[in-house]
Write a protein that holds these residues in place. Sequence first.
Motif, PDB file in Angstrom:
ATOM      1  N   GLN A 266      -8.898  -3.523   4.752  1.00 47.60           N
ATOM      2  CA  GLN A 266      -8.367  -2.159   4.602  1.00 47.60           C
ATOM      3  C   GLN A 266      -9.421  -1.193   4.057  1.00 47.60           C
ATOM      4  O   GLN A 266      -9.208   0.025   4.064  1.00 47.60           O
TER       5      GLN A 266
ATOM      6  N   ALA B 166      -3.959   2.338  -3.167  1.00 50.15           N
ATOM      7  CA  ALA B 166      -4.271   2.266  -1.732  1.00 50.15           C
ATOM      8  C   ALA B 166      -5.416   3.222  -1.403  1.00 50.15           C
ATOM      9  O   ALA B 166      -6.340   2.875  -0.654  1.00 50.15           O
TER      10      ALA B 166
ATOM     11  N   MET C  96       0.839  -1.206   0.000  1.00 46.79           N
ATOM     12  CA  MET C  96       0.000   0.000   0.000  1.00 46.79           C
ATOM     13  C   MET C  96       0.867   1.247   0.000  1.00 46.79           C
ATOM     14  O   MET C  96       0.557   2.234  -0.675  1.00 46.79           O
TER      15      MET C  96
END
Length: 482
Positions: free
Chosen positions: A478, A440, A433
């Motif tokens: 995430q 990201a 990331m």
Amino acid sequence: MSGFEPVIGVEIHVQLSTRTKMFCGCALSFGDPPNTHTCPVCLAHPGVLPVVNAEAVRRALLIGLALGCEIAPRSIFHRKNYFYPDLPKAYQVSQFDIPICGRGEFTAIRDDGTDLVVGITRAHLEEDAAKLTHAGGRRAGAEGSVVDFNRGGTPLVEIVTEPDLRSASDAGTFLRQLRQTLLFLGVSDCSMEEGSMRADANVSIRPVGSHALGTKTELKNMNSFRFLERGIDAEIARQTQIVASGGRVRQETVHYEPETGEITPLRSKEESHAYRYFPEPDLVPVVPDPAWVDDLRHGLPELPVPMRRRMVGEMGLSAEDAEVLTGSPELAAYFMAVAGEADPKAAANWVRGELRAQLREVGEEPWESRVTPSRMAALVGLLAEGTVSVPAAKEVLAEVIATGGEPAAVVEARGLGQISDEDALRDVIADLMDANPDQAGQLRDGKEKVIGFFVGQAMKQTGGRADPKAVQRLVRAQIGGD
Ligand SMILES: [Zn+2]
């Protein structure tokens, strides 16, 4: 089909792969120089006496038991008289009214999963004729013919079915599964090409709803099941056309020419009385000890049709897996050994798929390879417990094929163990990331399409060793992160 239904029965000649011939000590051979395996008995010199090959009797009994036949407590041999250059005695020793195996029944599985039940009329022992080769063309118009007596006297079992088949494809299904069964019994090599298994079909038609039998023709000696099926279809069409146009089918032997699809009559069929059968005075009756027959019955191997049912019913395999894995007795035995030590479904996938694919590259069969059943099972086990990923398992398999190592040792030595440790994987994802800020950002904004990008990169980064499911889950976590 125009108000008619086909009625089909088949006769199968199976050469038994015994060491010696039916009534003498000459070796069986295929492909040896002509007339090198002969003796006074199989050349019919005057005054010689035949002796029954006990191993041939044992194999005939195995066939009868596998087909659910009644085993005759006492059977005798007859002489079937006819004159032909491939028959030096001018009679063939066969069995007539008291065959060694009487009525039985064989159940095959059709492609759609339904049962195909075929009555067995009989299975009897006899001897094969010698081999005629016609020089300079086919039988008609040949310059001459030569005889090879090597084949003369080879033990044969002739299996005759009831006229229970109603289509060419059912005949093909029955014959293929019968052949497999004979291979599992180990009684013959059943090679259609080399003539160690030969099939004839008796074909007739009758009005739908009728129970009478029409006049039958005999479709002779097709050397492949596919051609036999096509020949049966062609013969059904020919008979239908004859009857539909007011004609009558003649009882005769017919020949199917695969290249042109044409049927041609060969000769009118002999009635059995034309052979003047009479008891063979030189041979004693076959009286198998009931205890021996019982031993044979209990010692029968698991046969392919019941094995397929068990694979589907008890082991949870697909019908197609079961069909492929019973393709030969060797493959079936190999798979069953793997499945004894690993999850059967996973074992089926690997044996059918990757194992056979990789072995094909090196020209080996599973049962001859360094991948013993327990090594294959060990690898399937390593996958199931998550020690290796699928790509790593394929690499391990290649190594086992090449060197014969134990899968666990190969994983250890080559560092192919799967990374499922979440902390380690989180670090990998965090690095990715950082290195790809645009993607990201999209991930944090909930753009699901970049999940695949990070999973792919993580797999690449770890050389395919990351547990893809764990990576997927951790990347997803995430979404909406900061
Ligand atoms: Zn001989």
